[in-house]
Design a protein around this motif. Sequence first.
Motif, short mmCIF file in Angstrom:
data_model
loop_
_atom_site.label_atom_id
_atom_site.label_comp_id
_atom_site.label_asym_id
_atom_site.label_seq_id
_atom_site.Cartn_x
_atom_site.Cartn_y
_atom_site.Cartn_z
N ARG A 128 0.71 -1.19 -0.14
CA ARG A 128 -0.01 -0.21 -0.14
C ARG A 128 1.00 1.25 0.05
NH1 ARG A 128 -0.78 -2.48 5.10
NH2 ARG A 128 -0.44 -1.09 6.78
N PHE A 129 2.19 1.08 0.48
CA PHE A 129 2.91 2.33 0.22
C PHE A 129 4.30 1.98 -0.49
CE2 PHE A 129 1.16 2.86 4.68
CZ PHE A 129 0.45 4.03 4.56
N THR A 130 5.13 2.96 -0.76
CA THR A 130 6.33 2.73 -1.36
C THR A 130 6.91 1.25 -0.81
OG1 THR A 130 6.74 4.96 -2.03
CG2 THR A 130 8.91 3.49 -1.62
N SER A 162 3.18 2.90 -4.43
CA SER A 162 1.97 2.35 -3.69
C SER A 162 1.22 1.61 -5.00
CB SER A 162 0.91 3.17 -3.13
OG SER A 162 -0.30 2.74 -2.90
N HIS A 182 7.64 9.26 -2.06
CA HIS A 182 8.22 8.34 -3.11
C HIS A 182 9.72 8.74 -3.68
CE1 HIS A 182 8.43 4.79 -5.46
NE2 HIS A 182 8.78 5.58 -6.60
N VAL A 206 -0.93 9.62 -1.64
CA VAL A 206 -1.41 8.29 -1.12
C VAL A 206 -2.00 8.26 0.23
CG1 VAL A 206 -1.05 5.95 -0.54
CG2 VAL A 206 0.14 6.65 -2.59
#
Length: 618
Positions: free
Chosen positions: A149-151, A163, A238, A276
């Motif tokens: 869900r994230f980097t 993500s 990111h 995000v």
Amino acid sequence: MQNRKLTDWLPTTLKEAELRGWSELDVVMFSGDAYVDHPSFGAAVIGRLLEAEGLRVAIVPQPNWQDDLRDFKKMGRPRLFFGISAGCMDSMVNKYTAAKRFRSEDAYSPDGRHSMRPEYATTVYSNILKELFPDSAVVIGGIEASMRRFTHYDYWQDCLKKSILVDSKADVLVYGMGEQPMLALVKAMNERLAETGAEYITAKEARDITKDIRQTGYIANKKDITVDTESDKLLAPHAECLKDKAKQAANFLAIEKESNRVNAKRLLQETEEGVVVINPPFPTMTTEQLDHSFDLPYTRLPHPKYKGKRIPAYDMIKHSVNIHRGCFGGCAFCTISAHQGKFIVNRSEESILREIKEISKMEDFKGYLSDLGGPSANMYMMCGKRSELCAKCSRPSCIQPKVCPNLNINHQPLLDLYKKVDALPGIKKSFIGSGVRYDLLLHKTGDKECDAATERYTEELISRHVSGRLKVAPEHTNDEVLSLMRKPSFKQFHEFKRIFDKINAKKNLKQQIIPYFISSHPGSTLESMAELAAETRQLNFHLEQVQDFTPTPMTMSTEMYYTGINPETGKNVYVARSMKDKEAQRSFFFWYKPEERKRLAQILRKAGRFDLIKKLGL
């Protein structure tokens, strides 16, 4: 269990939907797994849960993404959304070993076939649907979406990826166990349609609705985000993570801490495509909510379309029972606690016994339950004694580096459950196939009643619930590596083995203890692996249950692997990255094989470790 009708399963085709009298669907789900209508398979759980809310739900299992895409078109546009899950495993972990070779089979596909799902299945399915139905809402979930869900670092492409919301173009991401956010989402969507009088939820409406729903994520325009320092946590963007590994490590630490808080913050990460936004999780489910999920009308069988085909994962779990969710072990390499959470949610005895009675009716059931467990076998009914202390805590593990004094580790509820299960008609034996945390069995609380219950549990487990071999997971023998793994000292394994051998002698049993080990974990060196080999040789083990470390998205161990930094301390960590180094470490598991001995002796001679050559008899 006989005399099943096709309508006993959720529909997988338009004809099956019509058999139920449905001309339109509310939710169409796409799964990378075969459709097994069982509470261990996520698509079945969410499908049944939404069905119980009165929704018309269909599942398209393992759609063909390489033809004219008819599988993606055949159900038409759903009223609420398309749901996507890669399956019970990340699609890349499911397909490849740590050596980046094909696994022997895909356990979640008919006859174990590898060709049934694409790599990065969530992204592939979502992109197809966004191309075919650009204005429809697409919701992604399951462990692949949750842990990306994230980097995150992707081992198979050896790079940091944004993500999964960015690559998949999905509108909404649901992370963790999905029951609560999915129920909230469909409730809000139905309310929106009632307000507007529209026929369908649009992609834009789905993103808008998601802003107020916990345990979900979406991409927002930067200008639309108002940051509240009290309730929001800004992560490094990111682009900065790409330039600075220390920022990626710090991001992970922040994500892990918030994931383990009772009152978590909203997390925000900027990318080129937008921000995000990941909303804080729902509170831990209640026993009543979990019972409801497990008590839904599953057939507990693969869909009839797989008649005559073997689904390996189903064969493994069809006579097993999950008694709780969550794990407070917090192992650095494990996705279970990261995905399910560290707080335990228990099923009631009544719900567990109901499921076992259903299993006992199965045609192929011979009286033996293969597992009565969970993410960890012996955490049932365990929680903080004072919940207000848990509310202030962000530790990822309640038992490492030491057992929290606020943790109730009374094993009496498990003992009571085992006895009730074994007393049921038709149950000859209930085995514990899940991993046992022996550090919990060895810990002395100072409470005589609790410690006595633990001793009774240990004897009951070893004497009555082991199918000849008890699998435990020390993972390594080196204390520095074990500390990085968030696992107890190997001295505790020695202590537990003494107890195991003593109980076996007392009961006149000839059972084995099978230890599980990992090579090439961050911090592990050739010398520490040679020491592992020497120590296990001394214990007379010829190791079978072994694995080379696979960096899976968004775990502490993976962040150490990618960054070479321990996020908790900021200190550098040795990492075996090349396939040559990883293979050399793995070979020490097999010191007893003639074809390995000469090579291992050369490695140790080069390192000047003649003492280890002697210990291994090379």
